[in-house]
Write an enzyme that holds these catalytic residues in place. Sequence first.
Site, PDB file in Angstrom:
ATOM      1  N   SER A 306      -2.069   4.119   1.926  1.00 19.53           N
ATOM      2  CA  SER A 306      -3.057   2.955   2.401  1.00 19.53           C
ATOM      3  C   SER A 306      -2.771   1.634   2.272  1.00 19.53           C
ATOM      4  O   SER A 306      -1.609   1.176   2.977  1.00 19.53           O
ATOM      5  CB  SER A 306      -4.563   3.556   1.745  1.00 19.53           C
ATOM      6  OG  SER A 306      -4.569   4.832   2.142  1.00 19.53           O
ATOM      7  N   ASP A 317       8.056  -5.232   8.913  1.00 18.08           N
ATOM      8  CA  ASP A 317       7.936  -5.592  10.300  1.00 18.08           C
ATOM      9  C   ASP A 317       8.292  -7.227  10.450  1.00 18.08           C
ATOM     10  O   ASP A 317       8.696  -7.601  11.456  1.00 18.08           O
ATOM     11  CB  ASP A 317       6.646  -5.437  11.024  1.00 18.08           C
ATOM     12  CG  ASP A 317       6.446  -3.734  11.221  1.00 18.08           C
ATOM     13  OD1 ASP A 317       7.375  -3.102  11.013  1.00 18.08           O
ATOM     14  OD2 ASP A 317       5.332  -3.241  12.106  1.00 18.08           O
ATOM     15  N   LYS A 331      -1.159   7.516   5.311  1.00 17.11           N
ATOM     16  CA  LYS A 331      -2.686   7.139   5.594  1.00 17.11           C
ATOM     17  C   LYS A 331      -2.832   5.890   6.373  1.00 17.11           C
ATOM     18  O   LYS A 331      -3.018   4.965   5.656  1.00 17.11           O
ATOM     19  CB  LYS A 331      -3.331   7.161   4.110  1.00 17.11           C
ATOM     20  CG  LYS A 331      -4.968   7.211   4.473  1.00 17.11           C
ATOM     21  CD  LYS A 331      -5.747   6.986   3.143  1.00 17.11           C
ATOM     22  CE  LYS A 331      -7.276   6.921   3.516  1.00 17.11           C
ATOM     23  NZ  LYS A 331      -7.403   5.311   3.969  1.00 17.11           N
TER      24      LYS A 331
END
Length: 449
Positions: A306, A317, A331
């Site tokens: 999460s 990224d 998740k």
Amino acid sequence: MKPNGKLALVVLGLTSTLAIGYAQLRSYQTMPSANATPQEQTFQEIYNAIKNEYLTPVEEKKLWEGALTGMIAALDDQFTYYTPPEDNEMDQQALEGKFFGIGATLTPTNSDGTGASITELLPGMPAQQVGLQIGDSIVKVDGADVTKLTLTKVVQKIRGAENTKVKLEIDRGGVPLTFEITRKEVIDYAVYSEILPGNVGYVQVRTFYNKQIFAQMDKAIKEMSDKKVSKLVLDLRDNGGGLLCGGIYVADAFLSKGNIVSLKDRTGRETAPGEAFDSNCFGSARASKTDYTGKMVVLVNRNSASASEIVAGALQDNDRAKIIGEKTFGKGVAQSVINDLPDGGKLALVSNEWLTPKGTSIHKKGITPDVLLEDSRFPKVVTLAGTGATAGEKIKVTIGGKELELTADKEGKFTYTQVAERKPTKEGTRLDLEGDAILKKGLEVLNQN
């Protein structure tokens, strides 16, 4: 600044917390209303029949909570859940990060989630001061056997009012010991930090389900700045998530620009880059003079979920840090929380999917580290269970070259769980700098040119 407003969660699961009571559930009408749907009429008639005619009287509270959990179960979504009043109050204490207790982190002793054993002692807290040790198994609390209670129930018994006493009877390697402990205010830490050899900074985020995370993260980053740290390890292992804005806040502490996360709702609408989720919580990083700008790596494992994955995904990224460790849990959904239900309970409802800065959905997929490596901190635990033996019969098994003798209980059942040994650490650190393969690799990557 600390975000405020509507609460959004990106959490894998909640730990046990303390309850001190529950609000009375409302009674509904006993006869179906004239404009009720057939489904509503059927529900009300079944409820009335059970309440008035079932052979054994059933508590109204139990019926309503069963109906609520059954309705939510129809969604077949493990991340949408109802928390009863007595557990919700404990959750709120965990969220605030402040309560009265002994200052010990507990984990279930048994594989079915019952019992409680100590896995961590908070420095300077009563549990440490009286001599409790990691690995101690709690047998009784104030004279009552707790070995078959759920972890939540054990925690409920241990916590209480400030300056009151609690008596613990524990098992330490087969030796029974008794401790009387005075409860004090415990400020649970979401963030732990220290300086490793070579002036390498280490910041562990234990949970995002703690409102103290904002101030504690600021303190950790300031420590890194004061110590002139230029290489840093961010450890997100075993962190199951928590507050959405907590995850964003941590990611933003290491980014001066770039997207962090976006949300997509049931209509397919995706939040715009930088859109505000709260008054001080945005989907994109905002430059700050307190941002850590040095070299860094991020450690993850299969239990990183999460909000932890939001942080790892954002830093990966944006090419900000190498991710090292195991593939994460996966998740990729966020819950909206209705925390003011009339009965004092709480509903966490999955309402959005979240995406990494590159628009990637990680739900049920996880984040793949740049360097894949198995978490070696804890030895694999061997468990054994069997049945069909004669009561009292001795069963000999060999595990890892060691012969063990088990005794069947009165029902002919026998079990065995290997107790993991804690690896020794060097003086001045609680970390295993040599035996922790993921941490060791992180330090190697940081020292590469």
